[in-house]
Design an enzyme around this catalytic site. Structure first.
Site, PDB file in Angstrom:
ATOM      1  CG  HIS A 100     -61.143  39.633   6.994  1.00 40.96           C
ATOM      2  ND1 HIS A 100     -60.939  38.281   7.102  1.00 40.96           N
ATOM      3  CD2 HIS A 100     -62.410  39.783   6.549  1.00 40.96           C
ATOM      4  CE1 HIS A 100     -62.038  37.639   6.728  1.00 40.96           C
ATOM      5  NE2 HIS A 100     -62.946  38.524   6.408  1.00 40.96           N
ATOM      6  CG  ASP A 120     -79.702  37.477  24.719  1.00 43.44           C
ATOM      7  OD1 ASP A 120     -79.585  38.606  25.250  1.00 43.44           O
ATOM      8  OD2 ASP A 120     -80.647  36.707  24.974  1.00 43.44           O
TER       9      ASP A 120
END
Length: 427
Positions: free
Chosen positions: A152, A374
């Protein structure tokens, strides 16, 4: 269910990338030490023979790292401050197989006992582990899970998904999405000299219980909120608000969750409770499109449990809305300056201590493009957090069916969960 590791590859950029270091802002440094955000994308098999072909994915990942080269670097300390060493060492891609089927995962509640995400070895120091790790797990049904571990300090969810979506575009043979990543972090530098204008309760220690709970067992629940239920909550809120001000879906749900959690915990009326709301500051601060880093600030309304429980839903929602509205450009700039004046920003890092009982964390992933990646075989059927759940942490998640409903994923003490679920649906 068993997970067997089959292969591990350190994927490096496909071409030479810039060296040097990436400076980390005060917001980046708020991330906890030795911490990767964990999530999983699940995909059903589309019937193709080359479904999630590992070689093709590695090649596309290598190309994506040319633009997102800091991900291939490592953390390092310079003058006692963390930065990213752009050394091109790569990101880890693990391949695994499971003897179970996706259907056995039910509602995809986090299962830390299932190793769907690579384990990070923090013991050898910050310069030894990858900033991004992936695991491709094939299930016996043919479906796959793509586990993600994102360090992070380098990026928040917006930036991480920008990278993953770029990888997905390249894997299916289409150009990378625009805009490209912007690594110049000067737009989030403190002013010189720093001029904080506010006290910044978000960085003050959270309220605590006078006596710690003895039963600390936790439970996880994922609750569906339909379009009609959201409408009913908004109508209830509007009816109880003399101002007649319409409220956002997030404000209404966050206020509702806060009320239900306070009541379910059964704490004394005078017990203070702090609600932590992460807020993306990109728009307010007019950061450049494609800004790559952490741009997360916090709205943190504080109230007594009695105030939140005894007043109307509209009151709790107003407290949420007022706290978010306060986060204008002046407040966000003041926040950066406030952090600049701290001797050790890491002491202010958000963690499990921040949102456990009597406090709460509500974060929305609804507007994040979590279902965009995708890779050429269709979009995920589910994407969500996969970390060991922390008590008091909750997520608003989009429904991939795109039918106007949402999910609320929440972790509470087991002794409080049943009552919370009952109260949550008393709309």
């Amino acid at each position: 269910m068993r997970i067997d590791i089959k292969d591990s590859t350190m994927v490096k950029p496909a071409a030479e990338t810039p060296g040097g270091s990436v400076w980390l802002t005060n917001l980046d440094l708020l991330s906890p030490a030795n911490y990767h955000t964990l999530s999983v994308h699940f995909y059903h098999h589309d019937g193709s023979e080359n479904f999630f072909d590992a070689a093709a994915l590695k090649e596309a990942l290598s190309r994506a790292l040319v633009d997102f080269y800091p991900y291939a670097g490592r953390l390092k300390l310079k003058d006692n401050r963390l930065e990213i060493d752009c050394n091109g060492e790569g990101v880890l891609l693990v391949e695994a197989e499971s003897d179970g089927a996706l259907a056995e995962l039910g509602e995809f509640a986090p299962r830390p006992d299932l190793n769907l995400i690579p384990q990070v070895d923090y013991a050898k120091g910050i310069s030894t582990y990858p900033l991004m790790l992936f695991q491709l797990t094939r299930f016996k049904c043919g479906g796959v899970g793509l586990g993600v571990a994102n360090e992070h300090h380098l990026s928040d969810g917006v930036a991480a998904l920008h990278f993953i979506n770029t990888w997905a575009h390249l894997a299916r043979g289409v150009p990378a999405p625009s805009p490209p990543p912007v690594f110049d972090r000067r737009s989030l530098s403190a002013r010189n000299p720093p001029k904080p204008q506010f006290s910044h309760a978000e960085y003050q220690p959270p309220p605590t219980l006078p006596t710690p709970l003895t039963d600390t067992a936790i439970a996880y629940s994922k609750l569906k909120v339909t379009r009609d239920q959201l409408g009913a909550l908004k109508a209830k809120c509007l009816a109880g608000d003399p101002s007649g001000k319409p409220r956002s879906t997030f404000e209404v749900l966050a206020g509702h969750i806060w009320r239900c959690v306070c009541a379910a915990r059964g704490l004394p009326e005078d017990q203070e409770t702090k609600l932590h709301i992460p807020f993306d500051g990109r728009a307010k601060l007019r950061l450049p499109p494609g800004y790559f880093g952490n741009a997360i600030f916090f709205a943190t309304p504080v109230a007594t449990c009695g105030e939140i429980e005894s007043n109307s839903l509209a009151h709790a929602v107003k407290r949420v809305g007022d706290a978010i509205a306060r986060l204008d450009e002046d407040y966000l700039r003041s926040s950066i300056d406030f952090l600049e004046l701290q001797e050790d920003i890491s002491k202010l890092a958000q963690g499990a201590h921040s949102f456990r009982c009597p406090n709460l964390w509500v974060i929305s992933w609804v507007r994040l493009p979590v279902y965009e990646p995708d890779f050429g075989w269709g979009k995920a059927v589910y994407m969500g957090p996969w970390a060991a759940p922390f008590e008091g942490k909750s997520y608003l998640l989009p429904n991939p069916d795109n039918d106007g409903s949402l999910f609320v994923a929440i972790t509470l003490h087991t002794q409080h969960m049943e009552r919370f679920e009952k109260l949550f649906y008393e709309i």
